[in-house]
Each structure stands twice: as C-alpha cells, then as structure tokens.
Design a protein around this motif. Structure first.
Motif, PDB file in Angstrom:
ATOM      1  N   GLY A   1     -79.283  51.522  35.616  1.00  0.00           N
ATOM      2  CA  GLY A   1     -79.677  52.908  34.802  1.00  0.00           C
ATOM      3  C   GLY A   1     -80.533  53.533  35.904  1.00  0.00           C
ATOM      4  O   GLY A   1     -80.700  53.207  37.096  1.00  0.00           O
TER       5      GLY A   1
ATOM      6  N   SER B   1     -72.148  54.122  28.376  1.00  0.00           N
ATOM      7  CA  SER B   1     -72.419  54.169  27.095  1.00  0.00           C
ATOM      8  C   SER B   1     -73.995  54.219  26.997  1.00  0.00           C
ATOM      9  O   SER B   1     -74.629  53.802  27.795  1.00  0.00           O
ATOM     10  N   ARG B   2     -74.466  54.884  25.823  1.00  0.00           N
ATOM     11  CA  ARG B   2     -75.960  55.031  25.373  1.00  0.00           C
ATOM     12  C   ARG B   2     -75.837  54.845  23.907  1.00  0.00           C
ATOM     13  O   ARG B   2     -74.954  55.480  23.348  1.00  0.00           O
ATOM     14  N   GLU B   3     -76.731  53.905  23.335  1.00  0.00           N
ATOM     15  CA  GLU B   3     -76.916  53.886  21.771  1.00  0.00           C
ATOM     16  C   GLU B   3     -78.319  53.571  21.614  1.00  0.00           C
ATOM     17  O   GLU B   3     -79.044  53.177  22.362  1.00  0.00           O
ATOM     18  N   SER B   4     -78.562  53.863  20.378  1.00  0.00           N
ATOM     19  CA  SER B   4     -79.860  53.694  19.666  1.00  0.00           C
ATOM     20  C   SER B   4     -79.979  53.018  18.385  1.00  0.00           C
ATOM     21  O   SER B   4     -79.127  53.388  17.635  1.00  0.00           O
TER      22      SER B   4
ATOM     23  N   LEU C   1     -78.232  61.229  23.299  1.00  0.00           N
ATOM     24  CA  LEU C   1     -77.381  60.221  23.632  1.00  0.00           C
ATOM     25  C   LEU C   1     -76.278  60.990  24.582  1.00  0.00           C
ATOM     26  O   LEU C   1     -75.982  60.384  25.665  1.00  0.00           O
TER      27      LEU C   1
ATOM     28  N   ARG D   1     -77.689  61.787  27.781  1.00  0.00           N
ATOM     29  CA  ARG D   1     -77.911  60.616  28.762  1.00  0.00           C
ATOM     30  C   ARG D   1     -76.546  60.089  29.463  1.00  0.00           C
ATOM     31  O   ARG D   1     -76.632  59.699  30.352  1.00  0.00           O
ATOM     32  N   VAL D   2     -75.587  60.217  28.462  1.00  0.00           N
ATOM     33  CA  VAL D   2     -74.177  59.580  29.161  1.00  0.00           C
ATOM     34  C   VAL D   2     -73.846  60.696  30.036  1.00  0.00           C
ATOM     35  O   VAL D   2     -73.501  60.093  31.199  1.00  0.00           O
TER      36      VAL D   2
ATOM     37  N   ASP E   1     -75.896  59.966  33.428  1.00  0.00           N
ATOM     38  CA  ASP E   1     -75.450  58.481  33.832  1.00  0.00           C
ATOM     39  C   ASP E   1     -74.240  58.751  34.812  1.00  0.00           C
ATOM     40  O   ASP E   1     -73.881  58.153  35.819  1.00  0.00           O
TER      41      ASP E   1
ATOM     42  N   GLY F   1     -74.167  55.285  18.686  1.00  0.00           N
ATOM     43  CA  GLY F   1     -73.879  55.300  20.240  1.00  0.00           C
ATOM     44  C   GLY F   1     -72.824  56.388  20.494  1.00  0.00           C
ATOM     45  O   GLY F   1     -72.010  56.752  19.607  1.00  0.00           O
TER      46      GLY F   1
ATOM     47  N   ARG G   1     -70.316  56.649  23.996  1.00  0.00           N
ATOM     48  CA  ARG G   1     -69.506  56.210  25.276  1.00  0.00           C
ATOM     49  C   ARG G   1     -68.403  57.191  25.791  1.00  0.00           C
ATOM     50  O   ARG G   1     -68.115  57.986  25.088  1.00  0.00           O
TER      51      ARG G   1
END
Length: 386
Positions: free
Chosen positions: A127, A268-271, A293, A296-297, A300, A360, A362
């Motif tokens: 990250g 992917s990003r998840e919370s 999210l 953030r993806v 990335d 999440g 992705r």
C-alpha cells in the motif's frame, strides 16, 4: 506448537500516521494538535495577510465525507480512518480539518520505498504507506539493519516509521504496531508466549470487530486464550476453515512468503464496520464509506500504474453471509468517479434488506496504461448513458 523458522527475518514497515505526517511537513505549526484529513478542496487552509494560516475546524464540516486518517492526538479523541466526518465532528469538534492530497502522499511513498529498497531490495508493496521486507539475507545484526532502514526513511522524507521484525509476516505486522510511533520491535519465535499471547485477539490482522465480539462471548479476549481454546468450540462457532486459521495464527504460524515480484490480479479495499449498518436506515454513512473505498481503489491503481476493467463489490451481512457482484466496463480505467458509478450499478443488484457488517470494492482485469485515458467528463458521460 510454535512455528520453527527462527532464522527467518521478515519486517513490516508502517509509516506513522502517514497522510497526516505529510501534511505536518507542510504545516508544521499544527504539530501536537488534533488534525483530521479527509475533506475536499473547500477546506484548504487560507493564508492571512500577516503570514499566518487559518484552518477549518471539524465542527464546521457538513457533508458525507469520511476520515482518511488523523493524527495521534485526534485518535486519542476517538477519531479514526473510515469514520464519517460528521460523526468525528461530535467527538472532536475543535480538531483541524484538512483536505486530502494524494499527489503529495504518492510522492512521499515513492521516496521512502526507494530509500528502503537501497538497503533491503526484497520488498513486498502493501500500500501507499506499508511494506514487507525479507531480511534473512542481511549479514549485519538485524537490529542494526532495521535502525538503518528507519534512519534512511527519515533522511529521505523527514517522516518516521515503525518497524516490526519477526519470523513471519503475521507476527511482523503485529510487532510494527506495538511501539508506535517511531517504534522498532524485534521478536523471536520463543517470545510469542510473553509478547504476543497477552495481546487482545483484535491485534491479529484478519480478526475484525465482529469476530472479536463473538470470541468475547466465548470468553476469549486474548491471543493466549485463543491458542488454548478447544478447537471443537471454535469450529462450532466459526466453521471449519476460519476456526483452523484462528488456531494457526494464535500459535504464531504463518507460511506466506514476501512476494517481491508477483503481478497483482486484483486491487481491493474493504472495511469491517464498527457496528452493523442498514442500507436504508444508515444510507448516508454507508454511501460515504462506499465512495471512500472507491477512491482508495482508484488511488491504488494510479500508484501501482494499473488500469482495471471489471469492478466488483462485496457485502457481508450481519449473519456472516456474503454476496458479490461484478460489472465489466467498455474500457479500463483508474478513475474514482467511474469506479464509484460502476460499483453503484453492482449495488443495485444485491439484496439490501439486512444489516451489513462489511463493505468492499475491488477491480480486476488489470492492465498497464497503453494510451490516453478518457477524461473525467468523458467517463461521467459514459456512465450517464448506461
């Protein structure tokens, strides 16, 4: 039985409050104050005639944004990443509010990784602000090597980091968090009972708030209690696969290698939510997190220089059942707005009548940029037409 690779030295390096620390380089007068990052450009500091700056306060915020990160002083007031800014304002109304600047964060990310790779080239990028390092081939004392890495990060960026060195990735990640900020923790396999077992189970990456609550109901609060638990009890409550994983990590077992050259198949990003939320009753809070999210993806993708074509979502309900949906775009993208709209289309195809515990986003079908990307306006028109 503890894992036996005692000669293996894996380091997890985590930058300390990274986004906030980058902002403090720009605004050093804010050091020692509660600062929250996550607003839009409207909350940019204003330079006054006398040379001082005026800052927005969290109490003045109105909208659906979420906290990207916060300084340790703000965290002491209960403000953490992925929390809604309106909720954060109730906890820390006087905190300074700053907009995010991912261009600056990516710049400093490249600086610290280049400095580290000159010393320890076997690196796994996890990250914008964290990496794993394989240090088993280092000839110097491991404590000296780790301190050398920390010094190189400061010299390259002016920022501090925390490093955990352990026999595997699981333990290294736990250790990097034990002495934050600016920490250095070195752990041997024989240290697991004295240094890892007393910790709460939530310190293990992969045990979220809901799992921790469920373990607490069983009287399991610490990693030691988890390690000593009857496997049959865990299997009855968590299923065969997850219970087997719980038993292994409680013993400090992790066989994953530091992946230095693998190409990602997805990003992917998840919370995991602090409390179960309902898609309709808690729409504003979930919508803000969903957008966060997606952003953030997209970040990335930009940072790793990839485009993605298939956007997907993952929802886990309060009963632990999980659903996923995907949508393949006409063209690959790394644009947050395009990803958010595609993820929204996926969301319309899942049941939203139960409370959620995890959300999440992705993107798969990754490729390297091969031409000029559509502009934000063009991508907005694309999705408006669908």
């Amino acid at each position: 039985m503890f894992m036996s690779s005692q000669q293996n030295h894996i380091a997890h390096l985590d930058m300390d409050a990274f986004y906030a620390s980058v902002e403090l380089l720009r605004y050093p007068e804010l050091r020692g104050q509660a600062v929250v990052i996550g607003a839009g450009a409207a909350h940019q500091p204003v330079l006054q005639a006398d040379g001082t700056r005026s800052y927005s306060r969290l109490r003045d915020y109105a909208g659906r944004g979420v906290v990207t990160t916060s300084t340790y002083e703000a965290r002491a007031l209960g403000v953490f990443s992925a929390m809604g800014l309106m909720k954060a304002a109730k906890l820390a109304p006087d905190a300074i509010l700053l907009p995010t600047d991912f261009t600056a964060y990516r710049h400093y990310s490249k600086l610290f990784k280049a400095a580290v790779s000159a010393i320890a080239p076997k690196m796994e990028d996890r990250g914008i602000d964290e990496i794993y390092l394989d240090l088993k081939d280092q000839t110097d004392d491991i404590a000296i090597v780790a301190q050398r890495i920390k010094d190189a990060v400061v010299a390259a960026t002016g920022l501090s980091c925390s490093i955990g060195v352990a026999p595997n990735k699981l333990l290294a990640k736990i250790c990097s968090d034990l002495e934050k900020p600016n920490g250095l923790t070195i752990l041997a396999a024989a240290d697991i009972p004295s240094r890892i077992w007393p910790l709460l189970v939530k310190k293990i990456n992969g045990i979220g708030p809901k799992s921790a609550e469920k373990l607490a109901v069983l009287g399991i609060l610490t990693i030691e209690q988890l390690a000593m638990c009857d496997p049959a009890v865990l299997q009855a409550n968590f299923g065969r696969v997850y219970s087997a994983w719980l038993m292994r990590v409680a013993q400090g077992i992790d066989e994953r290698e530091v992946a230095t050259r693998s190409e990602p198949k997805s990003i992917s990003r998840e919370s995991t939510l602090e409390r179960d939320l309902h898609a309709k009753l808690d729409r504003n809070e979930l919508s803000a997190l969903f957008t966060h999210l997606c952003e953030r993806v997209a970040d990335d993708l930009v940072r790793k220089d990839y485009l993605g074509r298939t956007v997907g979502i993952k929802l886990r309900y309060a009963d632990f059942s999980t659903v996923t949906r995907d949508l393949t775009l006409p063209d690959p993208t790394n644009n947050a707005q395009a990803i958010r709209q595609a993820a929204g289309e996926c969301l319309r195809r899942v049941p939203l009548d139960k409370r959620l515990r995890l959300l999440g986003v992705r993107i798969t079908s990754l490729s390297k940029p091969g031409g000029v990307l559509p502009t934000i306006a063009e991508q907005g028109e694309l999705f408006a037409a669908q």
